[in-house]
Design a protein around this motif. Structure first.
Motif, PDB file in Angstrom:
ATOM      1  N   GLU A 228      34.470  47.913  25.409  1.00 57.54           N
ATOM      2  CA  GLU A 228      34.838  46.612  25.967  1.00 57.54           C
ATOM      3  C   GLU A 228      36.264  46.633  26.507  1.00 57.54           C
ATOM      4  O   GLU A 228      36.553  46.041  27.559  1.00 57.54           O
ATOM      5  CB  GLU A 228      34.698  45.526  24.897  1.00 57.54           C
ATOM      6  CG  GLU A 228      33.267  45.152  24.577  1.00 57.54           C
ATOM      7  CD  GLU A 228      33.179  44.143  23.435  1.00 57.54           C
ATOM      8  OE1 GLU A 228      32.214  43.357  23.421  1.00 57.54           O
ATOM      9  OE2 GLU A 228      34.083  44.145  22.562  1.00 57.54           O
ATOM     10  N   ARG A 229      37.149  47.318  25.790  1.00 61.31           N
ATOM     11  CA  ARG A 229      38.547  47.383  26.227  1.00 61.31           C
ATOM     12  C   ARG A 229      38.665  48.089  27.574  1.00 61.31           C
ATOM     13  O   ARG A 229      39.433  47.669  28.443  1.00 61.31           O
ATOM     14  CB  ARG A 229      39.378  48.089  25.156  1.00 61.31           C
ATOM     15  CG  ARG A 229      40.822  48.340  25.517  1.00 61.31           C
ATOM     16  CD  ARG A 229      41.547  47.067  25.888  1.00 61.31           C
ATOM     17  NE  ARG A 229      41.711  46.156  24.773  1.00 61.31           N
ATOM     18  CZ  ARG A 229      42.342  44.977  24.866  1.00 61.31           C
ATOM     19  NH1 ARG A 229      42.819  44.579  26.052  1.00 61.31           N
ATOM     20  NH2 ARG A 229      42.446  44.190  23.820  1.00 61.31           N
ATOM     21  N   GLU A 230      37.904  49.133  27.780  1.00 58.46           N
ATOM     22  CA  GLU A 230      37.942  49.843  29.057  1.00 58.46           C
ATOM     23  C   GLU A 230      37.485  48.944  30.196  1.00 58.46           C
ATOM     24  O   GLU A 230      38.093  48.919  31.273  1.00 58.46           O
ATOM     25  CB  GLU A 230      37.057  51.099  28.974  1.00 58.46           C
ATOM     26  CG  GLU A 230      37.621  52.188  28.067  1.00 58.46           C
ATOM     27  CD  GLU A 230      36.679  53.366  27.937  1.00 58.46           C
ATOM     28  OE1 GLU A 230      35.555  53.293  28.514  1.00 58.46           O
ATOM     29  OE2 GLU A 230      37.042  54.355  27.279  1.00 58.46           O
ATOM     30  N   GLU A 231      36.421  48.190  29.951  1.00 59.10           N
ATOM     31  CA  GLU A 231      35.927  47.293  30.995  1.00 59.10           C
ATOM     32  C   GLU A 231      36.899  46.138  31.217  1.00 59.10           C
ATOM     33  O   GLU A 231      37.112  45.687  32.353  1.00 59.10           O
ATOM     34  CB  GLU A 231      34.550  46.747  30.615  1.00 59.10           C
ATOM     35  CG  GLU A 231      33.906  45.952  31.736  1.00 59.10           C
ATOM     36  CD  GLU A 231      32.456  45.594  31.442  1.00 59.10           C
ATOM     37  OE1 GLU A 231      31.856  44.890  32.286  1.00 59.10           O
ATOM     38  OE2 GLU A 231      31.926  46.020  30.405  1.00 59.10           O
ATOM     39  N   LEU A 232      37.514  45.667  30.148  1.00 58.26           N
ATOM     40  CA  LEU A 232      38.455  44.563  30.257  1.00 58.26           C
ATOM     41  C   LEU A 232      39.691  44.965  31.056  1.00 58.26           C
ATOM     42  O   LEU A 232      40.234  44.160  31.826  1.00 58.26           O
ATOM     43  CB  LEU A 232      38.859  44.084  28.865  1.00 58.26           C
ATOM     44  CG  LEU A 232      39.609  42.751  28.792  1.00 58.26           C
ATOM     45  CD1 LEU A 232      38.740  41.621  29.338  1.00 58.26           C
ATOM     46  CD2 LEU A 232      40.032  42.454  27.359  1.00 58.26           C
ATOM     47  N   ASN A 233      40.132  46.206  30.907  1.00 60.16           N
ATOM     48  CA  ASN A 233      41.276  46.681  31.686  1.00 60.16           C
ATOM     49  C   ASN A 233      40.979  46.643  33.181  1.00 60.16           C
ATOM     50  O   ASN A 233      41.847  46.318  33.995  1.00 60.16           O
ATOM     51  CB  ASN A 233      41.663  48.098  31.260  1.00 60.16           C
ATOM     52  CG  ASN A 233      42.301  48.134  29.877  1.00 60.16           C
ATOM     53  OD1 ASN A 233      42.835  47.123  29.410  1.00 60.16           O
ATOM     54  ND2 ASN A 233      42.237  49.287  29.223  1.00 60.16           N
ATOM     55  N   PHE A 234      39.749  46.962  33.539  1.00 58.38           N
ATOM     56  CA  PHE A 234      39.332  46.852  34.932  1.00 58.38           C
ATOM     57  C   PHE A 234      39.375  45.387  35.384  1.00 58.38           C
ATOM     58  O   PHE A 234      39.806  45.063  36.498  1.00 58.38           O
ATOM     59  CB  PHE A 234      37.911  47.412  35.088  1.00 58.38           C
ATOM     60  CG  PHE A 234      37.310  47.192  36.446  1.00 58.38           C
ATOM     61  CD1 PHE A 234      37.614  48.029  37.504  1.00 58.38           C
ATOM     62  CD2 PHE A 234      36.430  46.124  36.671  1.00 58.38           C
ATOM     63  CE1 PHE A 234      37.055  47.821  38.765  1.00 58.38           C
ATOM     64  CE2 PHE A 234      35.877  45.918  37.923  1.00 58.38           C
ATOM     65  CZ  PHE A 234      36.191  46.769  38.974  1.00 58.38           C
ATOM     66  N   THR A 235      38.945  44.495  34.511  1.00 57.33           N
ATOM     67  CA  THR A 235      38.973  43.063  34.808  1.00 57.33           C
ATOM     68  C   THR A 235      40.393  42.575  35.048  1.00 57.33           C
ATOM     69  O   THR A 235      40.646  41.763  35.954  1.00 57.33           O
ATOM     70  CB  THR A 235      38.325  42.266  33.663  1.00 57.33           C
ATOM     71  OG1 THR A 235      36.960  42.669  33.513  1.00 57.33           O
ATOM     72  CG2 THR A 235      38.374  40.765  33.923  1.00 57.33           C
ATOM     73  N   PHE A 236      41.331  43.052  34.252  1.00 58.24           N
ATOM     74  CA  PHE A 236      42.732  42.655  34.431  1.00 58.24           C
ATOM     75  C   PHE A 236      43.262  43.108  35.794  1.00 58.24           C
ATOM     76  O   PHE A 236      44.042  42.398  36.431  1.00 58.24           O
ATOM     77  CB  PHE A 236      43.602  43.223  33.313  1.00 58.24           C
ATOM     78  CG  PHE A 236      43.387  42.577  31.962  1.00 58.24           C
ATOM     79  CD1 PHE A 236      42.977  41.255  31.874  1.00 58.24           C
ATOM     80  CD2 PHE A 236      43.580  43.284  30.794  1.00 58.24           C
ATOM     81  CE1 PHE A 236      42.770  40.649  30.635  1.00 58.24           C
ATOM     82  CE2 PHE A 236      43.393  42.685  29.555  1.00 58.24           C
ATOM     83  CZ  PHE A 236      42.980  41.366  29.478  1.00 58.24           C
ATOM     84  N   GLN A 237      42.849  44.276  36.229  1.00 58.08           N
ATOM     85  CA  GLN A 237      43.278  44.750  37.541  1.00 58.08           C
ATOM     86  C   GLN A 237      42.740  43.849  38.662  1.00 58.08           C
ATOM     87  O   GLN A 237      43.447  43.528  39.615  1.00 58.08           O
ATOM     88  CB  GLN A 237      42.810  46.193  37.761  1.00 58.08           C
ATOM     89  CG  GLN A 237      43.562  47.215  36.913  1.00 58.08           C
ATOM     90  CD  GLN A 237      45.066  47.188  37.191  1.00 58.08           C
ATOM     91  OE1 GLN A 237      45.502  47.184  38.341  1.00 58.08           O
ATOM     92  NE2 GLN A 237      45.853  47.163  36.140  1.00 58.08           N
ATOM     93  N   ARG A 238      41.496  43.443  38.517  1.00 60.50           N
ATOM     94  CA  ARG A 238      40.924  42.533  39.511  1.00 60.50           C
ATOM     95  C   ARG A 238      41.571  41.157  39.434  1.00 60.50           C
ATOM     96  O   ARG A 238      41.782  40.490  40.450  1.00 60.50           O
ATOM     97  CB  ARG A 238      39.404  42.436  39.343  1.00 60.50           C
ATOM     98  CG  ARG A 238      38.719  43.763  39.621  1.00 60.50           C
ATOM     99  CD  ARG A 238      37.306  43.614  40.086  1.00 60.50           C
ATOM    100  NE  ARG A 238      37.124  42.787  41.261  1.00 60.50           N
ATOM    101  CZ  ARG A 238      37.127  43.251  42.506  1.00 60.50           C
ATOM    102  NH1 ARG A 238      37.369  44.524  42.752  1.00 60.50           N
ATOM    103  NH2 ARG A 238      36.885  42.427  43.511  1.00 60.50           N
ATOM    104  N   GLY A 239      41.892  40.744  38.239  1.00 57.79           N
ATOM    105  CA  GLY A 239      42.579  39.467  38.067  1.00 57.79           C
ATOM    106  C   GLY A 239      43.956  39.487  38.706  1.00 57.79           C
ATOM    107  O   GLY A 239      44.384  38.506  39.328  1.00 57.79           O
ATOM    108  N   LEU A 240      44.660  40.594  38.565  1.00 59.79           N
ATOM    109  CA  LEU A 240      45.970  40.749  39.188  1.00 59.79           C
ATOM    110  C   LEU A 240      45.862  40.654  40.706  1.00 59.79           C
ATOM    111  O   LEU A 240      46.654  39.950  41.358  1.00 59.79           O
ATOM    112  CB  LEU A 240      46.577  42.100  38.787  1.00 59.79           C
ATOM    113  CG  LEU A 240      47.851  42.538  39.513  1.00 59.79           C
ATOM    114  CD1 LEU A 240      48.987  41.555  39.274  1.00 59.79           C
ATOM    115  CD2 LEU A 240      48.254  43.950  39.056  1.00 59.79           C
ATOM    116  N   GLU A 241      44.873  41.326  41.278  1.00 58.96           N
ATOM    117  CA  GLU A 241      44.685  41.268  42.722  1.00 58.96           C
ATOM    118  C   GLU A 241      44.313  39.851  43.165  1.00 58.96           C
ATOM    119  O   GLU A 241      44.762  39.369  44.217  1.00 58.96           O
ATOM    120  CB  GLU A 241      43.590  42.252  43.146  1.00 58.96           C
ATOM    121  CG  GLU A 241      43.414  42.381  44.646  1.00 58.96           C
ATOM    122  CD  GLU A 241      44.654  42.913  45.345  1.00 58.96           C
ATOM    123  OE1 GLU A 241      44.801  42.637  46.557  1.00 58.96           O
ATOM    124  OE2 GLU A 241      45.482  43.592  44.701  1.00 58.96           O
TER     125      GLU A 241
END
Length: 268
Positions: A228-241
């Protein structure tokens, strides 16, 4: 009689028009008849003086002002969560983590405290930004956010609140221009401090729902698995963009980017 002396004693007008001759009797280049209007002379002198002096200070100030880029209004970006090490990394604190990701990427120090919030100021592109993580605990978030908005005079349309959402699939993002609290107590508190107004954008981060009969309160205070943490890190990157697009290109473009984005496939 001396002819030369007689001729020299006669005054001959220098302008042939004075005697009504069609042609001058004597050509005297140095004695042309020239009449210049004093009014025209003064006006021409003034124009020449103004041209040599350059633009007036008022004109220069107006030109300089028009060339300066218009200053943009600041945004307040708030991430919701609970303070303290015991809550760090829990599902209820993804709002905090999203703000931390923004601060790190945009090099905005979160080293000060303002209105019971961990606070930082900086820029995203050319847009001034304030980042805040209320330290009042989730259910009292409005006690921090309300005074921040009031003190800095931030219009609600430029207050972005980021928080966890049980009703969204895990790691999914949803950007909305306004809406209710959806049962999220931190949002409920903020809306109360905004005198019931819900007209402010929010970025929801899905944390999923508990399986079986697990208490939702225990679930939101639980931590993520490694996957879940790995997928969440991807989500944070999309959130930043998404935040960058929101501030620099507008809500509609950001919402299109966020709300049509696909999750990464979970690996088995």
């Amino acid at each position: 009689m001396n002819l030369n002396a007689s001729l020299s004693s006669i005054a001959i007008p220098s302008c042939h028009r004075c005697l009504h001759f069609s042609k001058p009797l004597i050509s005297l280049p140095s004695s042309r008849c020239s009449i210049i209007s004093p009014v025209r002379s003064n006006k021409a002198s003034a124009i020449a003086a103004s041209m040599s002096a350059g633009p007036s200070p008022a004109m220069e100030a107006t030109t300089a002002e028009s060339m300066e880029p218009k200053k943009k209004d600041p945004w307040l970006i708030v991430g919701l969560g609970n303070p303290g090490k015991e809550y760090a990394g829990t599902r209820h604190n993804v709002g905090f983590e999203m703000v931390d990701a923004i601060a790190e990427a945009e090099e905005i120090p979160m080293s000060s405290v303002s209105f019971t919030a961990q606070f930082g100021k900086g820029f995203i592109g050319d847009v001034p930004v304030m980042l805040a993580k209320p330290q009042t605990f989730m259910n009292s978030s409005g006690e921090s956010v309300g005074p921040l908005v009031s003190y800095y005079k931030i219009p609600l349309k430029q207050v972005l609140v980021i928080f966890d959402d049980l009703d969204l699939p895990f790691a999914k993002l949803r950007l909305l221009p306004k809406g209710g609290h959806g049962g999220q107590n931190g949002m409920r508190s903020i809306i109360n401090h905004f005198k019931g107004s819900v007209d402010f954008p929010r970025l929801r981060i899905g944390i999923g729902r508990p399986s079986g009969k697990m208490d939702p309160v225990q679930f939101v205070l639980s931590r993520f698995t490694k996957q879940e943490r790995e997928e969440l890190n991807f989500t944070f990157q999309r959130g930043l963009e998404a935040v960058r697009i929101l501030l620099l290109e507008g809500f509609n473009k950001s919402a299109t980017f966020v709300n049509t984005a696909k999750r990464i496939e979970q690996t088995s």
